[in-house]
Every structure is written in structure tokens, then in C-alpha cells.
Design a protein around this motif. Structure first.
Motif, PDB file in Angstrom:
ATOM      1  N   MET A   1       0.848  -1.174   0.000  1.00 47.58           N
ATOM      2  CA  MET A   1       0.000   0.000   0.000  1.00 47.58           C
ATOM      3  C   MET A   1       0.890   1.233   0.000  1.00 47.58           C
ATOM      4  O   MET A   1       1.860   1.317   0.746  1.00 47.58           O
ATOM      5  N   ILE A   2       0.529   2.210  -0.817  1.00 42.16           N
ATOM      6  CA  ILE A   2       1.234   3.482  -0.892  1.00 42.16           C
ATOM      7  C   ILE A   2       0.563   4.451   0.075  1.00 42.16           C
ATOM      8  O   ILE A   2      -0.653   4.602   0.059  1.00 42.16           O
ATOM      9  N   ASN A   3       1.352   5.106   0.922  1.00 44.04           N
ATOM     10  CA  ASN A   3       0.839   6.110   1.854  1.00 44.04           C
ATOM     11  C   ASN A   3       1.183   7.489   1.334  1.00 44.04           C
ATOM     12  O   ASN A   3       2.322   7.735   0.930  1.00 44.04           O
ATOM     13  N   GLN A  24       1.582   7.310 -11.049  1.00 47.34           N
ATOM     14  CA  GLN A  24       2.745   6.433 -10.895  1.00 47.34           C
ATOM     15  C   GLN A  24       2.403   5.076 -10.302  1.00 47.34           C
ATOM     16  O   GLN A  24       3.163   4.120 -10.481  1.00 47.34           O
ATOM     17  N   HIS A  25       1.292   4.983  -9.593  1.00 47.06           N
ATOM     18  CA  HIS A  25       0.927   3.736  -8.916  1.00 47.06           C
ATOM     19  C   HIS A  25      -0.512   3.337  -9.237  1.00 47.06           C
ATOM     20  O   HIS A  25      -1.325   3.150  -8.331  1.00 47.06           O
ATOM     21  N   ASP A  27      -1.861   0.646 -10.063  1.00 52.48           N
ATOM     22  CA  ASP A  27      -2.282  -0.694  -9.651  1.00 52.48           C
ATOM     23  C   ASP A  27      -1.941  -1.009  -8.196  1.00 52.48           C
ATOM     24  O   ASP A  27      -1.934  -2.170  -7.805  1.00 52.48           O
ATOM     25  N   ARG A  28      -1.682   0.032  -7.415  1.00 54.57           N
ATOM     26  CA  ARG A  28      -1.355  -0.157  -6.000  1.00 54.57           C
ATOM     27  C   ARG A  28      -2.443   0.474  -5.145  1.00 54.57           C
ATOM     28  O   ARG A  28      -3.013   1.497  -5.496  1.00 54.57           O
ATOM     29  N   ALA A  29      -2.702  -0.136  -4.014  1.00 51.90           N
ATOM     30  CA  ALA A  29      -3.648   0.441  -3.063  1.00 51.90           C
ATOM     31  C   ALA A  29      -3.048   1.739  -2.504  1.00 51.90           C
ATOM     32  O   ALA A  29      -1.840   1.850  -2.333  1.00 51.90           O
ATOM     33  N   LEU A  30      -3.936   2.714  -2.253  1.00 50.83           N
ATOM     34  CA  LEU A  30      -3.497   4.004  -1.732  1.00 50.83           C
ATOM     35  C   LEU A  30      -4.183   4.314  -0.408  1.00 50.83           C
ATOM     36  O   LEU A  30      -5.381   4.079  -0.251  1.00 50.83           O
ATOM     37  N   ARG A  55     -10.279   2.304  -8.953  1.00 54.46           N
ATOM     38  CA  ARG A  55      -9.586   1.249  -8.205  1.00 54.46           C
ATOM     39  C   ARG A  55     -10.565   0.189  -7.696  1.00 54.46           C
ATOM     40  O   ARG A  55     -10.262  -0.988  -7.705  1.00 54.46           O
ATOM     41  N   ILE A  60      -8.767  -2.766  -6.258  1.00 55.67           N
ATOM     42  CA  ILE A  60      -7.631  -2.115  -5.603  1.00 55.67           C
ATOM     43  C   ILE A  60      -8.181  -1.083  -4.626  1.00 55.67           C
ATOM     44  O   ILE A  60      -9.069  -0.310  -4.964  1.00 55.67           O
TER      45      ILE A  60
END
Length: 91
Positions: A1-3, A24-25, A27-30, A55, A60
Motif C-alpha cells: 500500500m502506498i501512503n 505512478q501507482h 495498480d497499487r492500493a493508496l 480502483r 484495488i
């Protein structure tokens, strides 16, 4: 996960850390923290809702965290529900 911690003010028309993180992200959880944010302006809410919907369709996560009671009330007044945007209040 990106914070990502939002600054006290944010413009959605400028290339902000939020816009960069979304690009930039993809496909990543935020986990976006609004603790320092002074105002939840409608364009920002629209951007967050669009990112959350995209998402969610792809499985996501996106969480808007650190909300004050006033911010949560403002989102509710705009018709934002937990089904649209996962929200967590500040502790």
C-alpha cells in the motif's frame, strides 16, 4: 500500500503529489491522509471519487484517512458515502 499525506492546501489543476501518486501507482492500493488538509474542495473530492471508483472496479483499495469530524460532515453533505469512498476519521 502506498501512503500519501496531503498538504494543507492542494490544487487538482497543478501537478501535485496526489496526481503523481495516482499516475505512478495505478495498480497499487493508496492510503491518502488528510490530517493536514484545511479544506476539502469539490474538485479534490471529484478526483478522489474518480480514483476510488476506478480502483474499486479493479479490486484495488483507496482509503481517505485522518478526516476530522468537520471534513467527514462536509463529505456527507456532498453525498459521498462509504460505498463511494472508504473513509477513516482521525483518532
Amino acid at each position: 500500500m502506498i501512503n500519501l499525506d496531503l498538504p494543507d492546501r492542494i490544487s487538482v489543476t497543478a501537478d501535485t503529489p496526489l496526481a503523481a501518486a495516482l499516475r505512478q501507482h495505478p495498480d497499487r492500493a493508496l492510503r491518502i491522509t488528510a490530517t493536514r488538509l484545511r479544506r476539502l474542495e469539490v474538485p479534490l473530492v471529484q478526483m478522489l471519487l474518480a480514483a476510488a471508483a476506478d480502483r474499486r472496479r479493479r479490486g484495488i483499495g483507496l482509503v481517505l484517512a485522518g478526516l476530522t469530524a468537520a471534513q467527514a460532515d462536509q463529505l456527507a453533505a456532498l453525498g459521498v458515502t462509504p460505498a463511494m469512498l472508504t473513509m477513516e476519521r482521525a483518532e
